[in-house]
Design an enzyme around this catalytic site. Structure first.
Site, PDB file in Angstrom:
ATOM      1  N   SER A 119     -55.084   4.553  52.655  1.00 53.14           N
ATOM      2  CA  SER A 119     -54.572   5.855  52.244  1.00 53.14           C
ATOM      3  C   SER A 119     -55.571   6.958  52.497  1.00 53.14           C
ATOM      4  CB  SER A 119     -54.337   5.858  50.735  1.00 53.14           C
ATOM      5  OG  SER A 119     -53.362   4.971  50.365  1.00 53.14           O
ATOM      6  N   HIS A 140     -50.633   4.603  58.554  1.00 47.87           N
ATOM      7  CA  HIS A 140     -50.460   4.886  57.127  1.00 47.87           C
ATOM      8  C   HIS A 140     -48.983   5.077  56.786  1.00 47.87           C
ATOM      9  CE1 HIS A 140     -51.348   7.744  53.517  1.00 47.87           C
ATOM     10  NE2 HIS A 140     -51.161   6.505  53.124  1.00 47.87           N
ATOM     11  N   GLU A 152     -48.311   8.127  59.185  1.00 52.04           N
ATOM     12  CA  GLU A 152     -49.441   8.897  59.728  1.00 52.04           C
ATOM     13  C   GLU A 152     -50.233   7.948  60.623  1.00 52.04           C
ATOM     14  OE1 GLU A 152     -51.454  12.261  56.942  1.00 52.04           O
ATOM     15  OE2 GLU A 152     -51.481  10.279  56.072  1.00 52.04           O
ATOM     16  N   ASN A 190     -52.643  12.544  51.728  1.00 51.95           N
ATOM     17  CA  ASN A 190     -53.290  12.418  50.422  1.00 51.95           C
ATOM     18  C   ASN A 190     -54.300  13.521  50.126  1.00 51.95           C
ATOM     19  OD1 ASN A 190     -51.944  10.281  49.207  1.00 51.95           O
ATOM     20  ND2 ASN A 190     -52.924   8.870  50.625  1.00 51.95           N
TER      21      ASN A 190
HETATM   22  N1  CAA Z   1     -37.895  -0.061  47.693  1.00 50.56           N
HETATM   23  C1  CAA Z   1     -36.881  -0.066  48.568  1.00 50.56           C
HETATM   24  N2  CAA Z   1     -35.858   0.815  48.498  1.00 50.56           N
HETATM   25  C2  CAA Z   1     -35.873   1.700  47.490  1.00 50.56           C
HETATM   26  C3  CAA Z   1     -36.913   1.749  46.537  1.00 50.56           C
HETATM   27  C4  CAA Z   1     -37.950   0.808  46.659  1.00 50.56           C
HETATM   28  N3  CAA Z   1     -38.989   0.800  45.812  1.00 50.56           N
HETATM   29  N4  CAA Z   1     -36.648   2.748  45.660  1.00 50.56           N
HETATM   30  C5  CAA Z   1     -35.483   3.309  46.056  1.00 50.56           C
HETATM   31  N5  CAA Z   1     -35.027   2.684  47.151  1.00 50.56           N
HETATM   32  C6  CAA Z   1     -33.816   2.998  47.913  1.00 50.56           C
HETATM   33  C7  CAA Z   1     -32.574   2.739  47.076  1.00 50.56           C
HETATM   34  O1  CAA Z   1     -32.165   1.402  47.235  1.00 50.56           O
HETATM   35  C8  CAA Z   1     -31.598   3.717  47.669  1.00 50.56           C
HETATM   36  O2  CAA Z   1     -31.121   3.189  48.871  1.00 50.56           O
HETATM   37  P1  CAA Z   1     -29.601   3.421  49.330  1.00 50.56           P
HETATM   38  O3  CAA Z   1     -29.414   4.881  49.441  1.00 50.56           O
HETATM   39  O4  CAA Z   1     -29.566   2.712  50.607  1.00 50.56           O
HETATM   40  O5  CAA Z   1     -28.783   2.822  48.276  1.00 50.56           O
HETATM   41  C9  CAA Z   1     -32.458   4.920  48.063  1.00 50.56           C
HETATM   42  O6  CAA Z   1     -33.800   4.416  48.144  1.00 50.56           O
HETATM   43  C10 CAA Z   1     -32.394   6.032  47.022  1.00 50.56           C
HETATM   44  O7  CAA Z   1     -32.756   5.445  45.788  1.00 50.56           O
HETATM   45  P2  CAA Z   1     -32.180   5.936  44.379  1.00 50.56           P
HETATM   46  O8  CAA Z   1     -30.842   6.570  44.557  1.00 50.56           O
HETATM   47  O9  CAA Z   1     -32.283   4.784  43.420  1.00 50.56           O
HETATM   48  O10 CAA Z   1     -33.260   6.952  43.852  1.00 50.56           O
HETATM   49  P3  CAA Z   1     -33.750   8.315  44.442  1.00 50.56           P
HETATM   50  O11 CAA Z   1     -32.667   9.071  45.127  1.00 50.56           O
HETATM   51  O12 CAA Z   1     -34.484   8.935  43.331  1.00 50.56           O
HETATM   52  O13 CAA Z   1     -34.803   7.925  45.576  1.00 50.56           O
HETATM   53  C11 CAA Z   1     -37.055   7.605  46.141  1.00 50.56           C
HETATM   54  C12 CAA Z   1     -35.878   7.098  45.317  1.00 50.56           C
HETATM   55  C13 CAA Z   1     -36.706   7.532  47.622  1.00 50.56           C
HETATM   56  C14 CAA Z   1     -38.216   6.684  45.846  1.00 50.56           C
HETATM   57  C15 CAA Z   1     -37.337   9.090  45.733  1.00 50.56           C
HETATM   58  O14 CAA Z   1     -37.495   9.172  44.339  1.00 50.56           O
HETATM   59  C16 CAA Z   1     -38.551   9.660  46.407  1.00 50.56           C
HETATM   60  O15 CAA Z   1     -38.504  10.072  47.550  1.00 50.56           O
HETATM   61  N6  CAA Z   1     -39.694   9.708  45.658  1.00 50.56           N
HETATM   62  C17 CAA Z   1     -40.940  10.217  46.189  1.00 50.56           C
HETATM   63  C18 CAA Z   1     -41.576   9.171  47.059  1.00 50.56           C
HETATM   64  C19 CAA Z   1     -42.853   9.636  47.654  1.00 50.56           C
HETATM   65  O16 CAA Z   1     -43.298  10.763  47.508  1.00 50.56           O
HETATM   66  N7  CAA Z   1     -43.512   8.721  48.362  1.00 50.56           N
HETATM   67  C20 CAA Z   1     -44.798   8.965  48.941  1.00 50.56           C
HETATM   68  C21 CAA Z   1     -45.841   8.471  47.987  1.00 50.56           C
HETATM   69  S1  CAA Z   1     -47.470   8.823  48.577  1.00 50.56           S
HETATM   70  C22 CAA Z   1     -47.767   7.602  49.676  1.00 50.56           C
HETATM   71  O17 CAA Z   1     -47.010   6.702  49.880  1.00 50.56           O
HETATM   72  C23 CAA Z   1     -49.061   7.683  50.400  1.00 50.56           C
HETATM   73  C24 CAA Z   1     -50.225   7.108  49.704  1.00 50.56           C
HETATM   74  O18 CAA Z   1     -51.177   6.733  50.436  1.00 50.56           O
HETATM   75  C25 CAA Z   1     -50.395   7.031  48.252  1.00 50.56           C
HETATM   76  P1  NAD Z   2     -51.186  -3.411  45.511  1.00 46.40           P
HETATM   77  O1  NAD Z   2     -52.173  -3.429  44.406  1.00 46.40           O
HETATM   78  O2  NAD Z   2     -49.730  -3.358  45.188  1.00 46.40           O
HETATM   79  O3  NAD Z   2     -51.396  -4.667  46.484  1.00 46.40           O
HETATM   80  C1  NAD Z   2     -52.621  -5.032  47.033  1.00 46.40           C
HETATM   81  C2  NAD Z   2     -52.533  -6.507  47.389  1.00 46.40           C
HETATM   82  O4  NAD Z   2     -53.673  -6.850  48.189  1.00 46.40           O
HETATM   83  C3  NAD Z   2     -52.545  -7.434  46.183  1.00 46.40           C
HETATM   84  O5  NAD Z   2     -51.430  -8.314  46.270  1.00 46.40           O
HETATM   85  C4  NAD Z   2     -53.863  -8.220  46.327  1.00 46.40           C
HETATM   86  O6  NAD Z   2     -53.764  -9.547  45.867  1.00 46.40           O
HETATM   87  C5  NAD Z   2     -54.069  -8.156  47.825  1.00 46.40           C
HETATM   88  N1  NAD Z   2     -55.441  -8.352  48.268  1.00 46.40           N
HETATM   89  C6  NAD Z   2     -56.594  -7.880  47.726  1.00 46.40           C
HETATM   90  N2  NAD Z   2     -57.654  -8.269  48.450  1.00 46.40           N
HETATM   91  C7  NAD Z   2     -57.167  -9.004  49.481  1.00 46.40           C
HETATM   92  C8  NAD Z   2     -57.773  -9.695  50.575  1.00 46.40           C
HETATM   93  N3  NAD Z   2     -59.081  -9.702  50.743  1.00 46.40           N
HETATM   94  N4  NAD Z   2     -56.966 -10.358  51.437  1.00 46.40           N
HETATM   95  C9  NAD Z   2     -55.618 -10.373  51.272  1.00 46.40           C
HETATM   96  N5  NAD Z   2     -54.997  -9.718  50.249  1.00 46.40           N
HETATM   97  C10 NAD Z   2     -55.763  -9.056  49.371  1.00 46.40           C
HETATM   98  O7  NAD Z   2     -51.604  -2.177  46.429  1.00 46.40           O
HETATM   99  P2  NAD Z   2     -50.682  -1.291  47.403  1.00 46.40           P
HETATM  100  O8  NAD Z   2     -50.144  -0.166  46.621  1.00 46.40           O
HETATM  101  O9  NAD Z   2     -49.769  -2.176  48.147  1.00 46.40           O
HETATM  102  O10 NAD Z   2     -51.790  -0.690  48.385  1.00 46.40           O
HETATM  103  C11 NAD Z   2     -52.313  -1.433  49.452  1.00 46.40           C
HETATM  104  C12 NAD Z   2     -52.990  -0.513  50.455  1.00 46.40           C
HETATM  105  O11 NAD Z   2     -52.033   0.444  50.921  1.00 46.40           O
HETATM  106  C13 NAD Z   2     -54.164   0.292  49.898  1.00 46.40           C
HETATM  107  O12 NAD Z   2     -55.115   0.488  50.907  1.00 46.40           O
HETATM  108  C14 NAD Z   2     -53.496   1.609  49.531  1.00 46.40           C
HETATM  109  O13 NAD Z   2     -54.387   2.684  49.500  1.00 46.40           O
HETATM  110  C15 NAD Z   2     -52.515   1.750  50.678  1.00 46.40           C
HETATM  111  N6  NAD Z   2     -51.355   2.603  50.400  1.00 46.40           N
HETATM  112  C16 NAD Z   2     -50.803   2.598  49.143  1.00 46.40           C
HETATM  113  C17 NAD Z   2     -49.699   3.399  48.916  1.00 46.40           C
HETATM  114  C18 NAD Z   2     -49.039   3.430  47.571  1.00 46.40           C
HETATM  115  O14 NAD Z   2     -48.218   4.320  47.315  1.00 46.40           O
HETATM  116  N7  NAD Z   2     -49.324   2.508  46.670  1.00 46.40           N
HETATM  117  C19 NAD Z   2     -49.154   4.187  49.944  1.00 46.40           C
HETATM  118  C20 NAD Z   2     -49.740   4.125  51.217  1.00 46.40           C
HETATM  119  C21 NAD Z   2     -50.853   3.338  51.420  1.00 46.40           C
END
Ligand code: CAA
Ligand code: NAD
Length: 283
Positions: A119, A140, A152, A190
């Site tokens: 991330s 990503h 990304e 991020n």
């Molecule tokens: N896994 C798989 N499918 C999922 C799901 C999940 N965890 N959650 C929801 N869905 C699917 C549902 O099955 C549904 O599919 P259909 O339309 O085919 O039936 C669809 O998504 C819409 O779901 P809902 O109607 O239940 O709920 P919603 O309209 O609120 O959408 C959401 C759910 C898509 C998750 C929406 O809330 C959303 O876009 N949230 C923000 C997500 C976001 O910002 N993600 C980025 C996070 S940051 C990141 O990922 C980067 C990082 O490095 C941290």
């Molecule tokens: P998570 O905690 O759900 O899962 C991580 C998994 O990695 C666990 O099942 C753990 O047992 C496994 N693991 C740890 N060390 C390991 C190793 N040496 N070999 C094999 N498996 C190992 O975490 P996550 O949310 O799936 O995030 C995973 C990666 O994806 C991180 O780098 C995170 O920054 C990135 N990411 C996360 C998100 C998010 O929204 N959570 C979005 C994009 C990218």
């Protein structure tokens, strides 16, 4: 190069989602984790997601079965062979990723591309753990992977054009949209998202509003699909903290200082949805 077999490392929420979309696009997938429970949970999630697609008549039962048959769970990296691409999605920790990439470099074929779903960590530094930095790249995905369109793509300093093009092409085959960004802490997604989430946590910490109120403001006022605290719980508070620390370290600017309340929750094991409790409580 023709990619056929993909090794996904980490069967957590990201790794399971990545394995699912790769298998749905016809690739053979090995899903590796160090923890059997994570593999079981990951496979259960994939089953559930595919069953929902069957219920909605977007997949037939036979298609669901063949997607599942293309995914081989694995607990022993040494036993994996014939892989064209690795997508690493283990925890957000440089030491873990560096060790993994050094190992992957030694056990995979010369042609294998090593991608990371990090991330925020520098791709160049992860690539430096290998002797093939030209074949290391950031891929990503966003959470939830089966739903979110963006990937990304981040080149390290030495990533070759050929590898970039293969990964860009693969991303399109997975029905995702690739966007190229440079190798800077937090990339684009991020660097912008996490300070907003951190600020939402400060807003609760300073007593400005309850978590419910903060989320309601951002959902109804800004049309965000999830409030920032629900989203933080969804991402995982441990992952949010790791990312803030990388931004803080990488830019050296206090505007990226993680909120003490975020640290406290992570120390308590309140990691969000995956542990059953974060800013909100989950069953
Ligand atoms: N896994 C798989 N499918 C999922 C799901 C999940 N965890 N959650 C929801 N869905 C699917 C549902 O099955 C549904 O599919 P259909 O339309 O085919 O039936 C669809 O998504 C819409 O779901 P809902 O109607 O239940 O709920 P919603 O309209 O609120 O959408 C959401 C759910 C898509 C998750 C929406 O809330 C959303 O876009 N949230 C923000 C997500 C976001 O910002 N993600 C980025 C996070 S940051 C990141 O990922 C980067 C990082 O490095 C941290
Ligand atoms: P998570 O905690 O759900 O899962 C991580 C998994 O990695 C666990 O099942 C753990 O047992 C496994 N693991 C740890 N060390 C390991 C190793 N040496 N070999 C094999 N498996 C190992 O975490 P996550 O949310 O799936 O995030 C995973 C990666 O994806 C991180 O780098 C995170 O920054 C990135 N990411 C996360 C998100 C998010 O929204 N959570 C979005 C994009 C990218």
């Amino acid at each position: 190069m023709n990619i056929q077999k993909i090794l996904v490392i980490g069967a957590g929420q990201m790794g399971a989602g990545i394995a699912q979309v790769c298998a749905m696009s016809g690739f053979d997938v090995v899903l590796n984790d160090i923890n059997q429970e994570s593999i079981d949970r990951g496979m259960k999630t994939i089953h559930k997601n595919l069953s929902r697609q069957v219920e909605k008549e977007r997949l037939t039962n036979e298609q669901k079965q063949s997607v599942l048959e293309r995914i081989t769970p694995n607990l022993a990296l040494n036993e994996v062979s014939g892989v064209d691409l690795v997508i690493e999605a283990a925890v957000e920790n440089m030491e873990v990723k560096s060790n993994l990439f050094a190992k992957l470099d030694s056990i995979t074929s010369e042609h294998t591309i090593l991608a990371t779903n990090t991330s925020s960590l520098p791709i160049t530094e992860i690539a430096a753990a290998t002797k093939r930095p030209e074949k290391v790249i950031g891929m990503h995905f966003m959470n939830p992977v089966p739903v979110m369109k963006l990937v990304e793509i981040i080149r390290g300093l030495a990533t070759s054009d050929e590898v970039y093009e293969i990964i860009e092409d693969l991303t399109k085959k997975l029905n995702k949209v690739p966007v190229e960004v440079n190798d800077f802490p937090g990339f684009v997604s991020n660097r912008i998202l996490m300070p907003m989430i951190n600020e939402a946590i400060y807003t609760v910490y300073e007593g400005v509003a309850t978590p419910e109120a903060v989320d309601e403001v951002m959902k109804l006022g800004m049309n965000h699909p999830m409030g920032p605290l629900t989203l933080a719980d969804f991402i995982g508070l441990d992952t949010c903290l790791y990312i803030m620390e990388i931004l803080h370290d990488g830019f050296g600017d206090d505007k990226y200082r993680a909120c003490p309340l975020l640290r406290k929750y992570v120390k308590a094991g309140w990691l969000g949805r995956k542990s059953g409790r974060g800013f909100f409580i989950y069953e």
